[in-house]
Enzyme design. Structure first.
Site, short mmCIF file in Angstrom:
data_model
loop_
_atom_site.label_atom_id
_atom_site.label_comp_id
_atom_site.label_asym_id
_atom_site.label_seq_id
_atom_site.Cartn_x
_atom_site.Cartn_y
_atom_site.Cartn_z
N GLU A 1 -0.11 -0.53 5.39
CA GLU A 1 -0.36 0.47 6.49
C GLU A 1 -0.70 1.74 6.05
OE1 GLU A 1 2.09 0.17 9.94
OE2 GLU A 1 2.16 2.64 10.11
N ARG B 1 -2.68 -0.01 14.83
CA ARG B 1 -3.00 0.82 13.50
C ARG B 1 -4.18 0.84 13.12
NH1 ARG B 1 0.77 1.09 16.04
NH2 ARG B 1 2.98 0.97 15.55
N SER C 1 6.24 2.89 7.74
CA SER C 1 6.17 1.53 6.98
C SER C 1 5.08 1.41 5.99
CB SER C 1 5.76 0.76 8.68
OG SER C 1 6.89 0.75 9.65
C1 LIG Z 1 9.71 8.53 8.81
C2 LIG Z 1 8.51 8.13 9.23
C3 LIG Z 1 8.37 7.19 10.38
C4 LIG Z 1 7.05 6.97 10.76
N1 LIG Z 1 6.95 6.13 11.89
C5 LIG Z 1 5.90 5.71 12.34
C6 LIG Z 1 5.74 4.80 13.74
O1 LIG Z 1 6.68 4.83 14.29
N2 LIG Z 1 4.41 4.57 14.00
C7 LIG Z 1 3.41 4.84 13.35
O2 LIG Z 1 2.39 4.68 13.75
N3 LIG Z 1 3.53 5.58 12.20
C8 LIG Z 1 4.66 6.01 11.62
N4 LIG Z 1 4.69 6.63 10.43
C9 LIG Z 1 3.30 6.98 9.72
C10 LIG Z 1 2.84 8.25 10.20
O3 LIG Z 1 3.57 9.28 10.67
C11 LIG Z 1 1.48 7.78 11.03
O4 LIG Z 1 0.68 6.88 10.57
C12 LIG Z 1 0.70 9.32 11.52
O5 LIG Z 1 -0.25 9.11 12.62
C13 LIG Z 1 0.00 9.83 10.41
O6 LIG Z 1 -0.45 10.99 10.67
P1 LIG Z 1 -0.64 12.10 9.60
O7 LIG Z 1 -0.94 13.49 10.33
O8 LIG Z 1 0.67 12.28 8.64
O9 LIG Z 1 -1.81 11.56 8.74
P2 LIG Z 1 -2.14 11.51 7.06
O10 LIG Z 1 -0.88 10.62 6.47
O11 LIG Z 1 -2.36 12.98 6.65
O12 LIG Z 1 -3.52 10.73 7.05
C14 LIG Z 1 -3.52 9.63 7.38
C15 LIG Z 1 -5.08 8.98 7.68
O13 LIG Z 1 -5.58 9.67 8.94
C16 LIG Z 1 -6.40 10.38 8.53
N5 LIG Z 1 -6.92 11.60 9.01
C17 LIG Z 1 -5.53 12.42 9.44
N6 LIG Z 1 -6.10 13.39 10.00
C18 LIG Z 1 -7.41 13.12 10.37
C19 LIG Z 1 -8.48 13.95 11.15
N7 LIG Z 1 -8.26 15.09 11.87
N8 LIG Z 1 -9.68 13.35 11.43
C20 LIG Z 1 -9.91 11.99 10.75
N9 LIG Z 1 -8.92 11.38 9.87
C21 LIG Z 1 -7.76 11.88 9.72
C22 LIG Z 1 -6.54 10.75 6.73
O14 LIG Z 1 -7.53 10.93 6.10
C23 LIG Z 1 -5.83 9.20 6.41
O15 LIG Z 1 -6.73 8.36 6.24
C24 LIG Z 1 5.80 7.11 10.14
C25 LIG Z 1 5.95 7.80 8.79
C26 LIG Z 1 7.29 8.39 8.63
C27 LIG Z 1 7.28 9.23 7.26
#
Ligand SMILES: Cc1cc2nc3c(=O)[nH]c(=O)nc-3n(C[C@H](O)[C@H](O)[C@H](O)COP(=O)(O)OP(=O)(O)OC[C@H]3O[C@@H](n4cnc5c(N)ncnc54)[C@H](O)[C@@H]3O)c2cc1C
Length: 307
Positions: A294, A175, A224
């Site tokens: 996280e 992560r 998480s």
């Molecule tokens: C129900 C549920 C289940 C989940 N299960 C998992 C799992 O199994 N494993 C896991 O790892 N995560 C999980 N997550 C967490 C999440 O989905 C991940 O961390 C995912 O990668 C976040 O992506 P996002 O597009 O929503 O990013 P955001 O939440 O929008 O952003 C997260 C971070 O990434 C940065 N970011 C986003 N896009 C960019 C870009 N283009 N360039 C630079 N920085 C950027 C943002 O600035 C921020 O700091 C889960 C979440 C939920 C709600």
């Protein structure tokens, strides 16, 4: 900044995408929490993003938003510009190489790879984020993570310059990705393994099933909340200190999975943060283990209200 300058850049930038004002960020996060963003900009394409960045005042704070599935945004909102890359949707495969833009949902990427008979991204079927967020977080599940198959990413800096970074320069681990604070991930390439398409689909189906049985997916949440400490599980520790079901306002440590905080409707960022601090302090007291969040936080939180 003078009023005239402030207005001029706003007019100019609209040639490259959609600029909105005072946007409720609670509607852009899966936890459904957060105040308003002063500016919210959706560039039309990578080129449009490159051209628009030099127009946006240098002292304007930028934040790249993906699907908002790993974010806790302050109730006070964000006094800067949110960059939404949702228009960057291209997704293509050339034999074992998959190339995708940052706004593509990870579930769509997993489906594409499976349909072409390539394995390595099955876990993405269960992670509700976009590619950019997946790279930034080095998302993973079920023993797979982004860094296993990632080859390189294309990034754009604050001045609009595009460059390519190979995975080796990203120091990715659990992560965690090393990206400089102004790096915007716009696309990525993965190298996948050939496999039977039906086997891949079956694995994805099993993963989804496991998810729906063990996670509180019916209520808004951010996945998480804490990283798992070495050789242990955050959920086990939180449950062991008796906090499963603990509530602050409309936010609750899930009764289904103790590493999830759910929003019963109208929870504030402060409610969620209060639960985070409470879990950290109780686990520290009882086990001398620091629970590292996280979930990423944006904006200033009103710490005085935290009990
Ligand atoms: C129900 C549920 C289940 C989940 N299960 C998992 C799992 O199994 N494993 C896991 O790892 N995560 C999980 N997550 C967490 C999440 O989905 C991940 O961390 C995912 O990668 C976040 O992506 P996002 O597009 O929503 O990013 P955001 O939440 O929008 O952003 C997260 C971070 O990434 C940065 N970011 C986003 N896009 C960019 C870009 N283009 N360039 C630079 N920085 C950027 C943002 O600035 C921020 O700091 C889960 C979440 C939920 C709600």
């Amino acid at each position: 900044m003078s009023h005239e300058l402030l207005v001029n850049w706003q007019i100019d930038v609209q040639a490259y995408g959609e600029l909105q004002y005072d946007v409720a960020l609670s509607q852009h996060t899966t936890l459904a929490v957060g105040g308003n963003a002063r500016f919210y900009f959706k560039p039309k394409s990578i080129e449009a993003l490159q051209q628009s960045l030099p127009i946006i005042p240098q002292d304007m704070e930028l934040f790249v938003l993906g699907r908002g599935s790993n974010l806790l945004i302050s109730d006070n909102g964000f006094d800067g510009l949110i960059l939404d890359l949702g228009c960057l949707q291209s997704l293509a495969m050339n034999q074992a190489t998959l190339r995708t833009e940052a706004g593509c949902r990870m579930s769509k990427i997993a489906q594409k790879a499976a349909s072409m008979g390539y394995a390595g991204l099955e876990f993405m079927a269960t992670v509700p984020g976009d590619l950019g967020g997946g790279v930034a977080m080095n998302a993973g599940a079920f023993g797979q993570q982004v860094s296993d198959t990632l080859q390189h990413i294309d990034i754009i800096d604050r001045d609009g310059n595009l460059s390519i970074l190979p995975r080796e320069q990203l120091a990715m681990h659990y992560r965690h990705t090393v990206l400089s604070h102004d790096s915007i991930v716009v696309s990525a390439s993965f190298l996948l393994q050939e496999d039977d398409a039906n086997d891949i689909r079956m694995r994805m189906r099993d993963m989804r099933q496991q998810r729906s049985q063990s996670q509180p997916l019916a209520l808004p949440n951010c996945g998480s909340v804490f990283k798992n400490p070495d050789n242990d599980y955050a959920a086990r520790l939180i449950e062991a200190v008796g906090l499963k079901g603990e509530q602050r306002g409309q936010a609750q440590i899930s009764e289904v999975h103790a590493n999830f905080i759910v929003n019963h409707g109208g929870a504030t960022a402060n409610d969620v943060l209060a639960l985070i601090r409470c879990a950290q302090s109780r686990v520290q007291q009882q086990f001398q283990i620091y629970l590292e969040p996280e979930v990423r936080m944006l904006g200033s939180m009103d710490k005085e209200n935290i009990s």
